[in-house]
Design an enzyme around this catalytic site. Structure first.
Site, PDB file in Angstrom:
ATOM      1  N   LYS A 102      -2.333   6.039  -4.569  1.00 16.62           N
ATOM      2  CA  LYS A 102      -3.528   6.853  -4.325  1.00 16.62           C
ATOM      3  C   LYS A 102      -3.446   8.235  -4.981  1.00 16.62           C
ATOM      4  O   LYS A 102      -2.347   8.796  -5.115  1.00 16.62           O
ATOM      5  CB  LYS A 102      -3.762   7.013  -2.818  1.00 16.62           C
ATOM      6  CG  LYS A 102      -3.823   5.696  -2.058  1.00 16.62           C
ATOM      7  CD  LYS A 102      -4.075   5.903  -0.588  1.00 16.62           C
ATOM      8  CE  LYS A 102      -3.896   4.623   0.190  1.00 16.62           C
ATOM      9  NZ  LYS A 102      -2.480   4.220   0.309  1.00 16.62           N
TER      10      LYS A 102
ATOM     11  N   HIS B 270      -7.651   9.126  -2.386  1.00 17.77           N
ATOM     12  CA  HIS B 270      -7.118   9.041  -1.023  1.00 17.77           C
ATOM     13  C   HIS B 270      -8.107   9.578   0.015  1.00 17.77           C
ATOM     14  O   HIS B 270      -8.303   8.961   1.070  1.00 17.77           O
ATOM     15  CB  HIS B 270      -5.796   9.822  -0.944  1.00 17.77           C
ATOM     16  CG  HIS B 270      -4.905   9.366   0.153  1.00 17.77           C
ATOM     17  ND1 HIS B 270      -3.534   9.391   0.065  1.00 17.77           N
ATOM     18  CD2 HIS B 270      -5.160   8.868   1.395  1.00 17.77           C
ATOM     19  CE1 HIS B 270      -2.996   8.932   1.187  1.00 17.77           C
ATOM     20  NE2 HIS B 270      -3.966   8.613   2.010  1.00 17.77           N
TER      21      HIS B 270
ATOM     22  N   ASP C 101       0.842  -1.189   0.000  1.00 19.25           N
ATOM     23  CA  ASP C 101       0.000   0.000   0.000  1.00 19.25           C
ATOM     24  C   ASP C 101       0.883   1.246   0.000  1.00 19.25           C
ATOM     25  O   ASP C 101       1.554   1.542   0.986  1.00 19.25           O
ATOM     26  CB  ASP C 101      -0.911  -0.001   1.228  1.00 19.25           C
ATOM     27  CG  ASP C 101      -1.800   1.230   1.254  1.00 19.25           C
ATOM     28  OD1 ASP C 101      -2.684   1.320   0.380  1.00 19.25           O
ATOM     29  OD2 ASP C 101      -1.585   2.097   2.113  1.00 19.25           O
TER      30      ASP C 101
ATOM     31  N   TYR D 168       2.819   9.830   0.693  1.00 15.32           N
ATOM     32  CA  TYR D 168       3.815   9.264   1.595  1.00 15.32           C
ATOM     33  C   TYR D 168       5.218   9.780   1.279  1.00 15.32           C
ATOM     34  O   TYR D 168       6.122   9.664   2.115  1.00 15.32           O
ATOM     35  CB  TYR D 168       3.803   7.734   1.541  1.00 15.32           C
ATOM     36  CG  TYR D 168       2.494   7.106   1.949  1.00 15.32           C
ATOM     37  CD1 TYR D 168       1.500   7.854   2.589  1.00 15.32           C
ATOM     38  CD2 TYR D 168       2.221   5.772   1.696  1.00 15.32           C
ATOM     39  CE1 TYR D 168       0.287   7.286   2.953  1.00 15.32           C
ATOM     40  CE2 TYR D 168       1.017   5.187   2.064  1.00 15.32           C
ATOM     41  CZ  TYR D 168       0.050   5.957   2.686  1.00 15.32           C
ATOM     42  OH  TYR D 168      -1.140   5.379   3.042  1.00 15.32           O
TER      43      TYR D 168
END
Length: 634
Positions: free
Chosen positions: A390, A423, A356, A361
């Protein structure tokens, strides 16, 4: 008493998936079920017919009006114990469901005993790891000599004509010759010795009818053959070996048999009782008895296609539930890693195949390098991985959606991702890629600016990415029920996945049910609770589930860590738990959740910890950190 006629297939097989065995009894003020009611009950469940071929025990058909086969249970002599086994585990395709009905209980003894097959697997794996590895690798072969006529004095006295459902030796040989690896030899007195092909003896049961199982099972008849295949024609000491023909250590088999006997649950039959067993998950045996005893049986394969029409939250008929089926639910998360390249590489080595990731990030380039290393080193092939990334909040405009995925693909070094999620249901001001990436929660001026946007238009742009083969699936993250309804109302391509915060402090039971009834699987982030949020001042030490007394007691019972217990809880709730660790040992440990099973009471105990508390809530952190009030869950 009438309710047995209206048991729905979906409800019943769901119960058997979760609880493994069921006992049906008539009310105390009602007459016991008779054999015709037993037959009506199992007929109404719409289960596929199973041809009883290859069984050892002699049986007789019992005439019933319903269109099902009911026959006598194993008619082995009453003074003999029938050892634990999965029914017909010595054949390539055993039945899935077994039913027993008691027409006449014995005077003494005769109990049907059950044991959880995963419990046996765990015992063998923990105490005899080399035996278990060899059993996994090679399976088992079974040797049995069958008579020409049923031998009622033997527990394995079924004739080769009945065992293989043939009328002549010529037909039998034709049938046996079609089974690759099987060996047979005619004996001088007319009996037939059969050595089966190697049969899988340890099985991973992944899912049943959209219910997550994900359990290793000791799925074989090894102990039954070792203890019970003894008569004038057969020597039990030669009845079973490994699939590579190596012998099995009788001391190990004796220890396994003793463990089964010490941990079995025995039920004393009463007239009219009905047992339903999930033959993939539970083993059964029969204790010796005195006096007459009549117990009948029926066995079936999987369910027949359901006639029930299923609709989602906007009234659309749902025919495709394939997204709910995964081979391995454990998912490795890439949020907040100190060395993402090495971490993802080590996670792949540890067996993780689902990852994931997300633009937000800020580590997708390093993630991509770790994936590329693992592929280059031959550890994994790209098609064996399931990579999720995402769409960030600043790219919801349909013009920016493909640009956002292109950037993710570039950073990850991939031609496609397996899944692309929205997201958050939060649309923010666009930030040019070249000016700031990832943009996080603010624009170039340091402000979080919400903008008008039609999320349906965003979804349609997501669909175009599937048509362009840049992602195989699309889904949503942090959406509530009404958000999902909005997408379902216009979707040409339905979301396959919903990712949400979910842990014992936030169980989200209704949202999970809503999504799954729409054919949308659910992934759970922060599945271990608030530990990752303490350093962000979004949780305190009081929120740590690792120190919760209820969870620690369950850890003690199963000899598992708190993380393993919470991951198992997530799996049994039909979610895919996302976890992470920088420790290779912990990575492996967090995948060791398939060799135990939480009981109904244990699941309820963990459920009781729910307090609907979110750690990742834009309604809180956006106002505190970005001076913007942005609730999405209320």
């Amino acid at each position: 008493h009438e309710s047995h006629k209206s048991l729905s297939q979906e409800y019943f097989v769901g119960l058997l998936a979760r609880h493994k065995a069921l006992l049906l009894k008539s009310d105390e003020d009602q007459d016991p079920f008779n054999v015709e009611e037993f037959a009506e009950t199992i007929e109404g469940l719409r289960l596929s017919k199973y041809e009883y071929v290859g069984g050892a025990a002699p049986r007789r058909l019992i005439p019933v009006e319903a269109n099902v086969e009911v026959f006598t249970a194993n008619e082995a002599p009453p003074d003999q114990l029938i050892p634990f086994h999965h029914e017909l585990a010595q054949v390539a395709d055993p039945p899935q469901y077994i039913f027993f009905y008691c027409d006449l209980p014995s005077e003494t003894g005769g109990e049907t005993a059950l044991i959880d097959s995963t419990l046996v697997y765990r015992f063998v794996a923990d105490n005899f790891p080399q035996f278990m590895e060899k059993l996994k690798l090679h399976g088992a072969r079974y040797k049995r000599t069958l008579p020409a006529e049923d031998d009622k004095e033997s527990p394995i006295g079924r004739s080769f004509y009945n065992a293989y459902q043939v009328d002549s030796k010529i037909d039998l040989e034709k049938k046996l010759d079609k089974i690759a690896g099987l060996q047979y030899e005619w004996q001088p007195e007319g009996s037939l010795t059969v050595i089966t092909e190697p049969i899988p003896a340890v099985r991973m049961i992944e899912q049943q009818h959209n219910h997550a199982i994900h359990q290793w099972t000791f799925h074989n008849s090894v102990i039954a053959a070792f203890l019970g295949w003894q008569d004038s024609r057969n020597d039990r000491m030669n009845a079973v070996c490994f699939g590579d023909n190596d012998p099995m250590d009788p001391k190990v088999l004796d220890e396994i048999a003793k463990f089964m006997d010490d941990n079995k649950v025995s039920y004393q039959w009463k007239r009219g009782d009905i047992f339903a067993l999930n033959n993939r998950l539970v083993m059964h045996s029969r204790n010796a008895f005195t006096g007459p005893r009549r117990v009948y049986a029926a066995m079936f394969g999987d369910t027949l296609p359901s006639e029930q029409v299923k609709r989602d939250g906007v009234g659309h008929i749902v025919n495709d539930f394939s997204a709910l089926t995964v081979s391995d639910p454990t998912t490795f998360g890439m949020w907040r890693l100190t060395d993402p390249e090495e971490t993802v590489y080590q996670a792949i080595r540890a067996g993780y195949r689902r990852f994931d990731s997300a633009c937000d990030y800020g580590n997708e380039e390093a993630t991509g390098r770790g994936i590329a290393r693992a592929i280059a080193d031959g550890i994994v092939k790209r098609e064996e991985l399931y990579i999720t990334t995402k769409l960030w909040n600043t790219y919801h405009d349909p013009l920016h959606v493909p640009m956002a995925l292109d950037r993710c693909l570039k950073d990850l070094g991939l031609d496609y991702v397996d899944e692309f999620l929205i997201h958050f249901p939060i649309s923010m001001e666009f930030v040019p890629f070249e000016d700031k990436y990832p943009p996080e929660w603010s624009n170039l001026g340091g402000e979080m600016v919400l903008v008008k946007n039609d999320i349906n238009a965003t979804w349609k742009a997501m669909e175009e990415l599937v048509y362009a083969n840049k992602t195989k699936h699309i889904g949503i993250s942090n959406f509530n029920c009404q958000h999902i309804r909005q997408i379902l109302s216009i979707a040409r391509i339905r979301p396959t996945s919903l990712q949400i915060e979910c842990h014992p402090h936030l169980s989200q039971e209704k949202l999970i049910r809503f999504a799954r009834e729409a054919g949308i699987r659910v992934s759970a982030f922060s599945c271990l609770g608030g530990a990752s949020y303490i350093s962000l001042d979004m949780a305190t030490s009081q929120d740590l589930l690792f120190e919760n007394a209820i969870i620690l007691e369950i850890c003690r019972i199963h000899k598992k860590t708190a993380a393993q217990v919470m991951l198992r809880w997530a799996v049994q709730r039909n979610t895919l738990p996302i976890n992470k660790s920088s420790s290779s040992a912990r990575m492996t440990e967090n995948r060791e959740v398939f060799d135990f099973y939480l009981t109904k009471e244990e699941m309820k105990a963990i459920d009781s910890l729910n307090k609907n508390h979110r750690y990742n809530d834009p309604g809180h952190f956006c106002e505190g950190g970005m001076r913007t009030f942005c609730p999405i869950y209320e």
